[in-house]
Design an enzyme around this catalytic site. Sequence first.
Site, mmCIF file in Angstrom:
data_model
loop_
_atom_site.group_PDB
_atom_site.id
_atom_site.type_symbol
_atom_site.label_atom_id
_atom_site.label_comp_id
_atom_site.label_asym_id
_atom_site.label_seq_id
_atom_site.Cartn_x
_atom_site.Cartn_y
_atom_site.Cartn_z
ATOM 1 N N TYR A 286 0.857 -1.192 0.000
ATOM 2 C CA TYR A 286 0.000 0.000 0.000
ATOM 3 C C TYR A 286 0.889 1.236 0.000
ATOM 4 C CZ TYR A 286 -3.052 3.673 1.776
ATOM 5 O OH TYR A 286 -3.733 4.857 1.943
ATOM 6 N N HIS A 287 0.539 2.233 -0.822
ATOM 7 C CA HIS A 287 1.364 3.431 -1.000
ATOM 8 C C HIS A 287 0.864 4.566 -0.123
ATOM 9 C CE1 HIS A 287 3.942 6.361 -2.833
ATOM 10 N NE2 HIS A 287 4.292 5.584 -3.835
ATOM 11 N N GLY A 288 1.693 5.039 0.792
ATOM 12 C CA GLY A 288 1.354 6.180 1.630
ATOM 13 C C GLY A 288 1.590 7.485 0.902
#
Length: 321
Positions: free
Chosen positions: A112-114
Amino acid sequence: MLDFLHLLRGRIVDYIDIDLTLWLTWCLTPLIVTFLLPLIIVILFYFTAFTLYIYKLHWRNIKDTLSSGDRWTAARKFVGAIWDAHGWIWHNYEIEGWENIPDSEPALIIYYHGAIPIDIYYFLAKVYLNKNRMVHTVADNFLFKFSGFGIIADCMKVIPGTIQSCANLLKEGNIIAISPGGVYEAQFSRNYNLMWKKRFGFAKVAIEAKVKIIPMYTENLREAFRTVSIGRRIFLRLYARFKLPFAPIYGGFPVKLVSHIGKPIDYDPNLTPEELQKKVGDSLTELINRHQRKPGSILMGLMDRIPYFRKHFHQKISHNE
């Protein structure tokens, strides 16, 4: 009498001006600081580039002292140590699920990309220092246009990534990390929702290379750095047109960060790319729902640094399940 009134009015105006100045200072300082803290990451980024340039210039003088034929080996250890120390001090960073990261086999990590993928920097450093494995990462093309990024990409194995090039790296026995959501997810994801659209590239890579996929997500990542939500529609339109991140980022809050490594999803020749994408997405969503407090809270993220508080929260989550 008039002189006294003029003097009194002047004193009152001076008092109001001083009081207003102090009030503005107290109110605006936290706002200014939250936008300045991300500069720490930029400074660390360019310090990394500077260190690697120095190392590259002096390679001939130190190559005889290294046992490895790879000129970047010592540099990676040094840079990895810097980022690992930063992660430990600023975010008390940890990895849960070490056993799911292979020691020698190839694997595709989907994460998951913050708002800022600070967790990936820490993750790469820890894996390299503890398992002596270099995780290749796929980055957005626009990053390669920034000055200083080229040498970091060269040393840390960061690539633009095509389906074929990624598949070839996996066939050679490497680990690759990809975020299907990319910049779009970084800018516009709310409450840790995946924003992959119809991006099946990573699934095609896994099928082509016949490797397992490992889901990964970092707890409290959105509480460390956030994007400004005001003007969301404008930023969406700008992104759709230019494919660049325009939404301002603020934060740098020292919340507890824990990267959770999920169970590997084995290669299945019967799955289509669309089916595999859904399977991985469901697995990653389940991982997020199991470990992430929703809605996210910066204060609670800070409290998670206290072992007793964090243990109590996760016991509560387990009981609810």
